[in-house]
Design a protein around this motif. Sequence first.
Motif, mmCIF file in Angstrom:
data_model
loop_
_atom_site.group_PDB
_atom_site.id
_atom_site.type_symbol
_atom_site.label_atom_id
_atom_site.label_comp_id
_atom_site.label_asym_id
_atom_site.label_seq_id
_atom_site.Cartn_x
_atom_site.Cartn_y
_atom_site.Cartn_z
ATOM 1 N N PRO A 171 64.802 -54.900 -36.137
ATOM 2 C CA PRO A 171 64.763 -55.026 -34.673
ATOM 3 C C PRO A 171 63.652 -54.207 -34.027
ATOM 4 C CG PRO A 171 67.034 -54.853 -35.417
ATOM 5 C CD PRO A 171 66.170 -54.636 -36.633
ATOM 6 N N GLU A 172 63.412 -53.003 -34.518
ATOM 7 C CA GLU A 172 62.389 -52.156 -33.887
ATOM 8 C C GLU A 172 60.979 -52.690 -34.116
ATOM 9 O OE1 GLU A 172 63.647 -50.093 -37.778
ATOM 10 O OE2 GLU A 172 64.578 -51.218 -36.130
ATOM 11 N N GLN A 173 60.788 -53.503 -35.171
ATOM 12 C CA GLN A 173 59.476 -54.116 -35.345
ATOM 13 C C GLN A 173 59.232 -55.207 -34.291
ATOM 14 O OE1 GLN A 173 60.139 -54.556 -39.843
ATOM 15 N NE2 GLN A 173 57.915 -54.484 -39.701
ATOM 16 N N TRP A 174 60.271 -55.898 -33.914
ATOM 17 C CA TRP A 174 60.138 -56.920 -32.866
ATOM 18 C C TRP A 174 59.841 -56.278 -31.517
ATOM 19 C CZ3 TRP A 174 59.998 -61.995 -34.034
ATOM 20 C CH2 TRP A 174 60.532 -62.408 -35.262
ATOM 21 N N SER A 175 60.407 -55.127 -31.267
ATOM 22 C CA SER A 175 60.220 -54.473 -29.963
ATOM 23 C C SER A 175 59.054 -53.490 -29.962
ATOM 24 C CB SER A 175 61.511 -53.760 -29.547
ATOM 25 O OG SER A 175 61.940 -52.866 -30.558
ATOM 26 N N ARG A 176 58.238 -53.540 -31.015
ATOM 27 C CA ARG A 176 56.990 -52.773 -31.093
ATOM 28 C C ARG A 176 57.218 -51.260 -31.150
ATOM 29 N NH1 ARG A 176 56.220 -57.678 -31.047
ATOM 30 N NH2 ARG A 176 54.305 -58.701 -30.328
ATOM 31 N N HIS A 177 58.287 -50.826 -31.783
ATOM 32 C CA HIS A 177 58.520 -49.390 -31.923
ATOM 33 C C HIS A 177 57.723 -48.838 -33.098
ATOM 34 C CE1 HIS A 177 62.590 -49.476 -29.561
ATOM 35 N NE2 HIS A 177 61.530 -49.706 -28.801
ATOM 36 N N VAL A 178 57.861 -47.544 -33.348
ATOM 37 C CA VAL A 178 57.109 -46.906 -34.418
ATOM 38 C C VAL A 178 57.630 -47.341 -35.776
ATOM 39 C CG1 VAL A 178 56.540 -44.895 -33.032
ATOM 40 C CG2 VAL A 178 58.634 -44.884 -34.401
ATOM 41 N N ALA A 179 56.759 -47.203 -36.797
ATOM 42 C CA ALA A 179 57.143 -47.518 -38.164
ATOM 43 C C ALA A 179 58.023 -46.402 -38.722
ATOM 44 C CB ALA A 179 55.889 -47.671 -39.032
ATOM 45 N N THR A 180 59.143 -46.751 -39.305
ATOM 46 C CA THR A 180 60.037 -45.752 -39.899
ATOM 47 C C THR A 180 60.534 -46.262 -41.243
ATOM 48 O OG1 THR A 180 62.128 -46.610 -39.010
ATOM 49 C CG2 THR A 180 60.840 -45.147 -37.576
ATOM 50 N N PRO A 181 60.926 -45.353 -42.138
ATOM 51 C CA PRO A 181 61.527 -45.795 -43.404
ATOM 52 C C PRO A 181 62.750 -46.689 -43.194
ATOM 53 C CG PRO A 181 60.908 -43.490 -43.544
ATOM 54 C CD PRO A 181 60.710 -43.897 -42.111
ATOM 55 N N ASP A 241 71.403 -45.818 -37.243
ATOM 56 C CA ASP A 241 72.673 -46.177 -37.888
ATOM 57 C C ASP A 241 72.480 -46.611 -39.335
ATOM 58 O OD1 ASP A 241 74.091 -45.607 -35.583
ATOM 59 O OD2 ASP A 241 73.987 -47.684 -34.831
ATOM 60 N N ARG A 242 71.243 -46.744 -39.773
ATOM 61 C CA ARG A 242 70.961 -47.075 -41.170
ATOM 62 C C ARG A 242 70.728 -45.794 -41.961
ATOM 63 N NH1 ARG A 242 66.013 -50.216 -39.233
ATOM 64 N NH2 ARG A 242 67.015 -51.456 -37.584
ATOM 65 N N PRO A 243 70.760 -45.884 -43.306
ATOM 66 C CA PRO A 243 70.338 -44.726 -44.103
ATOM 67 C C PRO A 243 68.923 -44.313 -43.690
ATOM 68 C CG PRO A 243 71.401 -46.354 -45.492
ATOM 69 C CD PRO A 243 71.220 -46.998 -44.141
ATOM 70 N N GLY A 244 68.667 -43.021 -43.625
ATOM 71 C CA GLY A 244 67.389 -42.534 -43.121
ATOM 72 C C GLY A 244 66.193 -42.873 -43.982
ATOM 73 N N GLY A 245 66.420 -43.293 -45.201
ATOM 74 C CA GLY A 245 65.324 -43.657 -46.091
ATOM 75 C C GLY A 245 65.870 -44.371 -47.305
ATOM 76 N N ALA A 246 64.973 -44.912 -48.104
ATOM 77 C CA ALA A 246 65.387 -45.699 -49.258
ATOM 78 C C ALA A 246 66.132 -44.857 -50.287
ATOM 79 C CB ALA A 246 64.157 -46.352 -49.897
ATOM 80 N N ALA A 247 65.718 -43.600 -50.479
ATOM 81 C CA ALA A 247 66.365 -42.760 -51.481
ATOM 82 C C ALA A 247 67.842 -42.546 -51.152
ATOM 83 C CB ALA A 247 65.643 -41.412 -51.577
ATOM 84 N N LEU A 248 68.150 -42.367 -49.878
ATOM 85 C CA LEU A 248 69.547 -42.185 -49.478
ATOM 86 C C LEU A 248 70.352 -43.457 -49.711
ATOM 87 C CD1 LEU A 248 69.070 -40.190 -46.149
ATOM 88 C CD2 LEU A 248 69.832 -39.310 -48.352
ATOM 89 N N PHE A 249 69.719 -44.592 -49.483
ATOM 90 C CA PHE A 249 70.413 -45.864 -49.659
ATOM 91 C C PHE A 249 70.716 -46.115 -51.135
ATOM 92 C CE2 PHE A 249 70.484 -50.591 -48.257
ATOM 93 C CZ PHE A 249 71.840 -50.493 -47.983
ATOM 94 N N VAL A 250 69.853 -45.625 -52.043
ATOM 95 C CA VAL A 250 70.094 -45.777 -53.475
ATOM 96 C C VAL A 250 71.414 -45.108 -53.858
ATOM 97 C CG1 VAL A 250 69.300 -45.124 -55.786
ATOM 98 C CG2 VAL A 250 67.680 -46.042 -54.139
ATOM 99 N N ASP A 251 71.687 -43.945 -53.285
ATOM 100 C CA ASP A 251 72.945 -43.259 -53.585
ATOM 101 C C ASP A 251 74.140 -44.124 -53.204
ATOM 102 O OD1 ASP A 251 71.475 -41.103 -54.453
ATOM 103 O OD2 ASP A 251 71.632 -40.003 -52.563
ATOM 104 N N ASP A 252 74.088 -44.723 -52.002
ATOM 105 C CA ASP A 252 75.167 -45.617 -51.562
ATOM 106 C C ASP A 252 75.309 -46.803 -52.516
ATOM 107 O OD1 ASP A 252 75.573 -44.006 -49.404
ATOM 108 O OD2 ASP A 252 74.641 -45.336 -47.926
ATOM 109 N N LEU A 253 74.169 -47.375 -52.881
ATOM 110 C CA LEU A 253 74.174 -48.559 -53.743
ATOM 111 C C LEU A 253 74.807 -48.245 -55.095
ATOM 112 C CD1 LEU A 253 71.211 -50.978 -54.310
ATOM 113 C CD2 LEU A 253 72.383 -49.990 -56.253
ATOM 114 N N GLU A 254 74.373 -47.156 -55.731
ATOM 115 C CA GLU A 254 74.883 -46.840 -57.061
ATOM 116 C C GLU A 254 76.376 -46.555 -57.036
ATOM 117 O OE1 GLU A 254 72.191 -43.694 -58.276
ATOM 118 O OE2 GLU A 254 71.240 -45.117 -59.660
ATOM 119 N N ARG A 255 76.834 -45.858 -56.023
ATOM 120 C CA ARG A 255 78.261 -45.560 -55.913
ATOM 121 C C ARG A 255 79.065 -46.851 -55.737
ATOM 122 N NH1 ARG A 255 77.758 -42.170 -52.437
ATOM 123 N NH2 ARG A 255 78.016 -43.450 -50.563
ATOM 124 N N THR A 256 78.621 -47.709 -54.842
ATOM 125 C CA THR A 256 79.329 -48.962 -54.590
ATOM 126 C C THR A 256 79.295 -49.873 -55.811
ATOM 127 O OG1 THR A 256 78.797 -48.851 -52.231
ATOM 128 C CG2 THR A 256 79.425 -51.000 -53.112
#
Length: 595
Positions: A171-181, A241-256
Amino acid sequence: MDGDWRVEGYTEVRELGAGAQGRVVLARHDASGTPVAIKYLATRADEADRERLRHEALMLGRAESPHVARLFRLVEGPETTAIVMEAVDGVSLKELLNRHGALGPEASLAVLKGSLLGLAAAHAVGVVHRDYKPANVVVPADGRSRLVDFGIAAAAGAEAGGAGTPYYMAPEQWSRHVATPASDVYAATCVFVECVTGRRPYTGGRAELMRAHLTGEIPVDAVPEALRPLVRRGMAKAPEDRPGGAALFVDDLERTAGETYGRDWEARGVRALSAGAVALAALFPLAAWLMPGAAGAATAATAAGTATGTAAGAAAGTGAGAGAASTAGKVAGASAIKAFLGSGAGMTAAAVGTAAVIGAGAVAVQQVTKDDPAPRPSATARVADVRPCVTQAPGAVITPSGGPAKVTLPAQVTLPKNAAVYRSGQGLLIGPAGDECEGSIGANGGSSTVGDFGTAEVTQVWQGSIGGIRSQLCQYFPESAQADRERAQGNECTSALGNWEPLETGVPGVQAVLTRGLGTDDLPPSPAVKAEVAVLTRDGAVSPISCVAPAANADICKSALVLWFVQHLGDAKPAEAVLDEAAKRIAGYVDATRI
């Protein structure tokens, strides 16, 4: 290509793709035989186009990971610009989805994990990919995905603009916000939904897609129920509301994934990806095409399909290899290879005169000459048989099958006559040839051991719990930044080792140490040697290996420790001189432990 100019020192093998901005070719480095991909900009490209390619090279050069295609060099000439990069031998995820449809939960999770690890490497150095999509993910025969094409990547926090692929734009890419992980996390989750369901999360024209990404319901109905929380977190409308970066999301993924599909979910997922990729082996860009004197495209395609299909089919534990070999032989080079390095606007390209060699986020300018060193030459080394390491797990016996029956050892490793190579779940081990390799897996960790004190005992221990991982980190790397963070969070982090010394890796953010380990009560009768090597990756994972042996068999320990060190750095491609020096240091250290 516009004009006849080619990057010196490379022989072009074939074209992989072309577009308005230029083309991508498969080439071979003349001195070493190393396969590479070269992106050539069209000679009519203006300065803005050349600056974009420089930017892509810089972004790609910063992201060092086995899940990211490696950059070798940027070359600029009077009329055009080129980048020389790793040639990833595989098929795009886009092609897999087009041919096979939904990949299934475990294979989809394996793709997502590999992609997140590649994105995490970029995020760790302040780079946001901004165009994660199936066309920019390559799946090789081993089933472990690689991220390519950093053409519109940006520094984290920079103005993002509206660039990207609409099906996967946050969504933030559509509204021209800054690039974030978090934007990359969103795109990766969209692709995960497509992998597991066979359909993109949202469809329609640009206006419809914009509304859906900004305000539409998160599409979880076709996703297995246990995986829906992952999708909801990854595709949350607000970045915070999303994981702050890909590394944090990996932890969620592996646990699930572990809770839902069991401890070996990833192995099954990778095997499924391998089988799917191998079934499309005719689209792989490398193999026999790179052999000097290959007799024509048809013959090469048949050989490539046979070799790749057989090896990967064995790894997958299926008959896919033979089928892929047959398919490759029949279509013998008839397919256009757009799966490589994305397509369309991503297919920019090339050049010479002055080279900017980029790595670890640094850029150094040098003049290109015919003798200029190219990507690392392939080492000549002993080919060894690989034996399985049988592991006892609760209620099961596991025999690793994820690899070939033979392996080419690194140039730094000499295999003693009384030693052999074994495959465990954590990597290759060298140990005494006359012994069995045995392992065990518990709830919170495991180990693999080959040999005994009579010849040599080689042991690799890994941790699976948070506490165990922290304990290994603090034991071997008490002075690391990761250990400092543990102490800052109030966790005790000390080491009982009083005899460790650093070992240069040549890879920024990756550390290694040499140590004698704890005590000397576990030594064979004197004279004997005892030494350990531990490698610390950027994400805080520690991989240690130890060897104890009578002094007469010290060479087994030297080979075991050197192989472990080299294979845990191999994907990052450190300089051969660094590996040579490390091997020398390890051998000297083993000798110095003799008592």
